[in-house]
Write a protein that holds these residues in place. Structure first.
Motif, PDB file in Angstrom:
ATOM      1  N   SER A  35       0.852  -1.189   0.000  1.00 47.11           N
ATOM      2  CA  SER A  35       0.000   0.000   0.000  1.00 47.11           C
ATOM      3  C   SER A  35       0.887   1.238   0.000  1.00 47.11           C
ATOM      4  CB  SER A  35      -0.907   0.032   1.239  1.00 47.11           C
ATOM      5  OG  SER A  35      -1.696  -1.129   1.340  1.00 47.11           O
ATOM      6  N   ARG A  36       0.257   2.385  -0.214  1.00 47.39           N
ATOM      7  CA  ARG A  36       1.031   3.628  -0.162  1.00 47.39           C
ATOM      8  C   ARG A  36       1.482   3.945   1.250  1.00 47.39           C
ATOM      9  NH1 ARG A  36      -2.846   7.800  -3.063  1.00 47.39           N
ATOM     10  NH2 ARG A  36      -4.348   6.440  -2.029  1.00 47.39           N
ATOM     11  N   LYS A  37       0.708   3.495   2.248  1.00 52.08           N
ATOM     12  CA  LYS A  37       1.054   3.755   3.638  1.00 52.08           C
ATOM     13  C   LYS A  37       0.891   2.486   4.459  1.00 52.08           C
ATOM     14  CE  LYS A  37      -0.469   8.608   3.559  1.00 52.08           C
ATOM     15  NZ  LYS A  37      -1.375   9.612   4.171  1.00 52.08           N
ATOM     16  N   GLN A  38       1.678   2.361   5.503  1.00 54.19           N
ATOM     17  CA  GLN A  38       1.540   1.235   6.412  1.00 54.19           C
ATOM     18  C   GLN A  38       0.346   1.458   7.335  1.00 54.19           C
ATOM     19  OE1 GLN A  38       5.042  -0.212   8.376  1.00 54.19           O
ATOM     20  NE2 GLN A  38       6.380   0.208   6.635  1.00 54.19           N
ATOM     21  N   ASN A  39      -0.163   0.366   7.884  1.00 52.66           N
ATOM     22  CA  ASN A  39      -1.324   0.411   8.764  1.00 52.66           C
ATOM     23  C   ASN A  39      -0.921  -0.097  10.141  1.00 52.66           C
ATOM     24  OD1 ASN A  39      -3.722  -0.449  10.203  1.00 52.66           O
ATOM     25  ND2 ASN A  39      -4.854  -0.188   8.312  1.00 52.66           N
ATOM     26  N   PRO A  40      -0.886   0.776  11.149  1.00 59.77           N
ATOM     27  CA  PRO A  40      -0.454   0.337  12.485  1.00 59.77           C
ATOM     28  C   PRO A  40      -1.412  -0.667  13.120  1.00 59.77           C
ATOM     29  CG  PRO A  40      -1.245   2.624  12.523  1.00 59.77           C
ATOM     30  CD  PRO A  40      -1.132   2.234  11.095  1.00 59.77           C
ATOM     31  N   GLU A  41      -2.693  -0.618  12.756  1.00 57.22           N
ATOM     32  CA  GLU A  41      -3.644  -1.589  13.296  1.00 57.22           C
ATOM     33  C   GLU A  41      -3.290  -3.003  12.845  1.00 57.22           C
ATOM     34  OE1 GLU A  41      -7.558  -0.425  12.170  1.00 57.22           O
ATOM     35  OE2 GLU A  41      -7.422   1.555  13.087  1.00 57.22           O
ATOM     36  N   LEU A  42      -2.881  -3.148  11.598  1.00 57.62           N
ATOM     37  CA  LEU A  42      -2.474  -4.466  11.108  1.00 57.62           C
ATOM     38  C   LEU A  42      -1.224  -4.946  11.829  1.00 57.62           C
ATOM     39  CD1 LEU A  42      -2.943  -4.303   7.220  1.00 57.62           C
ATOM     40  CD2 LEU A  42      -4.344  -5.529   8.885  1.00 57.62           C
ATOM     41  N   ALA A  43      -0.285  -4.045  12.059  1.00 58.74           N
ATOM     42  CA  ALA A  43       0.939  -4.423  12.757  1.00 58.74           C
ATOM     43  C   ALA A  43       0.635  -4.914  14.168  1.00 58.74           C
ATOM     44  CB  ALA A  43       1.899  -3.238  12.799  1.00 58.74           C
ATOM     45  N   ALA A  44      -0.277  -4.240  14.850  1.00 55.57           N
ATOM     46  CA  ALA A  44      -0.651  -4.653  16.199  1.00 55.57           C
ATOM     47  C   ALA A  44      -1.345  -6.008  16.183  1.00 55.57           C
ATOM     48  CB  ALA A  44      -1.553  -3.601  16.836  1.00 55.57           C
ATOM     49  N   LEU A  45      -2.225  -6.208  15.214  1.00 57.70           N
ATOM     50  CA  LEU A  45      -2.928  -7.478  15.104  1.00 57.70           C
ATOM     51  C   LEU A  45      -1.955  -8.617  14.808  1.00 57.70           C
ATOM     52  CD1 LEU A  45      -5.496  -9.190  14.920  1.00 57.70           C
ATOM     53  CD2 LEU A  45      -5.702  -8.487  12.531  1.00 57.70           C
ATOM     54  N   ALA A  46      -0.987  -8.376  13.936  1.00 54.53           N
ATOM     55  CA  ALA A  46      -0.006  -9.403  13.615  1.00 54.53           C
ATOM     56  C   ALA A  46       0.773  -9.816  14.853  1.00 54.53           C
ATOM     57  CB  ALA A  46       0.942  -8.897  12.533  1.00 54.53           C
ATOM     58  N   GLY A  47       1.097  -8.847  15.701  1.00 55.81           N
ATOM     59  CA  GLY A  47       1.796  -9.168  16.934  1.00 55.81           C
ATOM     60  C   GLY A  47       0.984 -10.083  17.836  1.00 55.81           C
ATOM     61  N   ARG A  48      -0.317  -9.821  17.901  1.00 54.97           N
ATOM     62  CA  ARG A  48      -1.181 -10.658  18.748  1.00 54.97           C
ATOM     63  C   ARG A  48      -1.399 -12.037  18.151  1.00 54.97           C
ATOM     64  NH1 ARG A  48      -4.065  -5.731  18.798  1.00 54.97           N
ATOM     65  NH2 ARG A  48      -5.685  -6.595  17.421  1.00 54.97           N
ATOM     66  N   ALA A  49      -1.239 -12.154  16.820  1.00 52.27           N
ATOM     67  CA  ALA A  49      -1.529 -13.420  16.143  1.00 52.27           C
ATOM     68  C   ALA A  49      -0.279 -14.248  15.863  1.00 52.27           C
ATOM     69  CB  ALA A  49      -2.257 -13.140  14.827  1.00 52.27           C
ATOM     70  N   GLU A  50       0.853 -13.829  16.405  1.00 52.23           N
ATOM     71  CA  GLU A  50       2.094 -14.554  16.139  1.00 52.23           C
ATOM     72  C   GLU A  50       2.013 -16.002  16.594  1.00 52.23           C
ATOM     73  OE1 GLU A  50       5.410 -12.555  17.801  1.00 52.23           O
ATOM     74  OE2 GLU A  50       5.542 -11.066  16.188  1.00 52.23           O
ATOM     75  N   ALA A  51       1.306 -16.248  17.682  1.00 47.02           N
ATOM     76  CA  ALA A  51       1.205 -17.612  18.207  1.00 47.02           C
ATOM     77  C   ALA A  51       0.532 -18.544  17.221  1.00 47.02           C
ATOM     78  CB  ALA A  51       0.443 -17.611  19.527  1.00 47.02           C
ATOM     79  N   ALA A  52      -0.311 -17.984  16.344  1.00 47.23           N
ATOM     80  CA  ALA A  52      -0.999 -18.787  15.328  1.00 47.23           C
ATOM     81  C   ALA A  52      -0.165 -18.938  14.062  1.00 47.23           C
ATOM     82  CB  ALA A  52      -2.345 -18.152  14.989  1.00 47.23           C
ATOM     83  N   GLY A  53       1.045 -18.379  14.075  1.00 49.17           N
ATOM     84  CA  GLY A  53       1.921 -18.467  12.915  1.00 49.17           C
ATOM     85  C   GLY A  53       1.893 -17.251  12.018  1.00 49.17           C
ATOM     86  N   ALA A  54       1.126 -16.237  12.400  1.00 53.54           N
ATOM     87  CA  ALA A  54       0.979 -15.057  11.555  1.00 53.54           C
ATOM     88  C   ALA A  54       2.281 -14.251  11.494  1.00 53.54           C
ATOM     89  CB  ALA A  54      -0.156 -14.181  12.058  1.00 53.54           C
ATOM     90  N   GLU A  55       2.554 -13.742  10.302  1.00 56.43           N
ATOM     91  CA  GLU A  55       3.658 -12.812  10.095  1.00 56.43           C
ATOM     92  C   GLU A  55       3.170 -11.728   9.153  1.00 56.43           C
ATOM     93  OE1 GLU A  55       7.254 -14.676   8.694  1.00 56.43           O
ATOM     94  OE2 GLU A  55       6.829 -16.510   9.822  1.00 56.43           O
ATOM     95  N   LEU A  56       3.617 -10.515   9.366  1.00 55.41           N
ATOM     96  CA  LEU A  56       3.197  -9.405   8.508  1.00 55.41           C
ATOM     97  C   LEU A  56       4.391  -8.598   8.055  1.00 55.41           C
ATOM     98  CD1 LEU A  56       0.974  -7.503   7.299  1.00 55.41           C
ATOM     99  CD2 LEU A  56       1.082  -6.242   9.482  1.00 55.41           C
ATOM    100  N   THR A  57       4.440  -8.354   6.771  1.00 61.46           N
ATOM    101  CA  THR A  57       5.375  -7.395   6.191  1.00 61.46           C
ATOM    102  C   THR A  57       4.543  -6.347   5.464  1.00 61.46           C
ATOM    103  OG1 THR A  57       7.078  -9.087   5.865  1.00 61.46           O
ATOM    104  CG2 THR A  57       7.273  -7.066   4.569  1.00 61.46           C
ATOM    105  N   GLN A  58       4.842  -5.075   5.699  1.00 64.91           N
ATOM    106  CA  GLN A  58       4.118  -4.006   5.018  1.00 64.91           C
ATOM    107  C   GLN A  58       5.088  -3.176   4.189  1.00 64.91           C
ATOM    108  OE1 GLN A  58       0.577  -2.143   7.028  1.00 64.91           O
ATOM    109  NE2 GLN A  58       1.696  -2.686   8.886  1.00 64.91           N
ATOM    110  N   TRP A  59       4.742  -3.033   2.926  1.00 65.69           N
ATOM    111  CA  TRP A  59       5.514  -2.182   2.032  1.00 65.69           C
ATOM    112  C   TRP A  59       4.773  -0.890   1.773  1.00 65.69           C
ATOM    113  CZ3 TRP A  59       6.950  -5.768  -2.702  1.00 65.69           C
ATOM    114  CH2 TRP A  59       7.908  -6.705  -2.300  1.00 65.69           C
ATOM    115  N   GLU A  60       5.513   0.203   1.769  1.00 68.28           N
ATOM    116  CA  GLU A  60       4.992   1.451   1.225  1.00 68.28           C
ATOM    117  C   GLU A  60       5.413   1.493  -0.235  1.00 68.28           C
ATOM    118  OE1 GLU A  60       6.234   4.737   3.612  1.00 68.28           O
ATOM    119  OE2 GLU A  60       4.973   4.162   5.309  1.00 68.28           O
ATOM    120  N   GLN A  61       4.438   1.234  -1.109  1.00 70.36           N
ATOM    121  CA  GLN A  61       4.734   1.102  -2.533  1.00 70.36           C
ATOM    122  C   GLN A  61       3.634   1.765  -3.338  1.00 70.36           C
ATOM    123  OE1 GLN A  61       7.509  -0.691  -4.016  1.00 70.36           O
ATOM    124  NE2 GLN A  61       6.774   0.497  -5.768  1.00 70.36           N
TER     125      GLN A  61
END
Length: 257
Positions: A35-61
């Motif tokens: 996306s053009r901008k990163q989303n802090p809500e997604l980053a927070a959610l990814a942190g909470r979901a790490e136990a389920a195997g979730a990983e998040l990378t966000q590009w500003e593109q």
């Protein structure tokens, strides 16, 4: 061993894209949001979901430069271990309605931008994705988020209608190509229904003189005919998981199973 799924989503910072990313992270997917901008809500959610195997990378593109975006995607995918993933999916979700107006009064730069984001970027990203994942072991899918306006024309929406119609038809062509390839990808250009997003707000706020169909969008909002992004995302992801995904390369989320 827990299954590992990689999903790449354009336009992941808001609306339908954000809702899909949220639901995939909750399900333990590895997600690349573009996306053009990163989303802090997604980053927070990814942190909470790490136990389920979730990983998040966000590009500003910025997808208005699709050549650079496709090159970046290809290079990034080539750094990954393709044997790690049971599936890899590209969701081309980003798009723009621009400023609704008759084509005769379109601003050339805005028209070019709409077509680069709405059609050129999905095609180039799909090309990069297919090339970089050709030897990966897992199931490969491309989901293009289309629209009913790609199949039913509307005045003052020529760029959007044209981009979505082009998306539908290039999906048909790629489906034929991939059907002949080893571990060929399955591709669908999917109309997701009518969703209450910023795009709808933009259409309802357009000039009535330049966009006579504005009242149609106002009526859908007033009569509660719009899905929330979360509801629409659940429907789209359910379609993506269907056993017959790819059987029809141009489809609608409301098509029966």
């Amino acid at each position: 061993m827990t299954a590992s799924h990689l999903t790449l989503i354009t336009g992941a910072s808001r609306g339908l894209g954000q809702a899909m990313a949220e639901q995939l992270l909750q399900a333990g997917h590895v997600v690349l949001g573009i996306s053009r901008k990163q989303n802090p809500e997604l980053a927070a959610l990814a942190g909470r979901a790490e136990a389920a195997g979730a990983e998040l990378t966000q590009w500003e593109q910025d997808l208005s430069d699709p050549v650079a975006a496709a090159a970046r995607l290809s290079d990034w995918l080539k750094t990954l271990d393709g044997q790690r993933f049971d599936s890899v999916t590209l969701i081309n979700n980003a798009g723009t309605v621009g400023n609704p107006a008759p084509l005769s009064s379109a601003v050339a730069a805005e028209l070019s931008l709409a077509l680069r984001i709405g059609l050129e970027a999905p095609m180039l990203l799909t090309s990069a994705f297919l090339g970089a994942t050709r030897e990966w072991r897992g199931a490969r899918k491309v989901l293009n988020i289309s629209s009913g306006l790609g199949r039913n024309a509307m005045g003052s929406q020529a760029p959007y209608c044209g981009a979505k119609a082009g998306m539908d038809h290039f999906s048909r062509a790629v489906a034929l190509e991939e059907a002949q390839a080893p571990n060929g990808a399955r591709i669908v250009s999917l109309a997701p229904g009518v969703i209450d997003t910023d795009m709808q707000v933009q259409l309802r706020g357009a000039s009535a003189e330049k966009f006579p169909d504005r009242t149609r969008f106002e009526k859908m909002k007033n009569e509660g005919m719009l899905d929330s992004p979360a509801t629409a995302a659940a429907k789209v992801l359910k379609y993506l998981a269907r056993e017959d995904f790819g059987a029809n390369p141009v489809a609608d989320v409301r098509d029966p199973a």
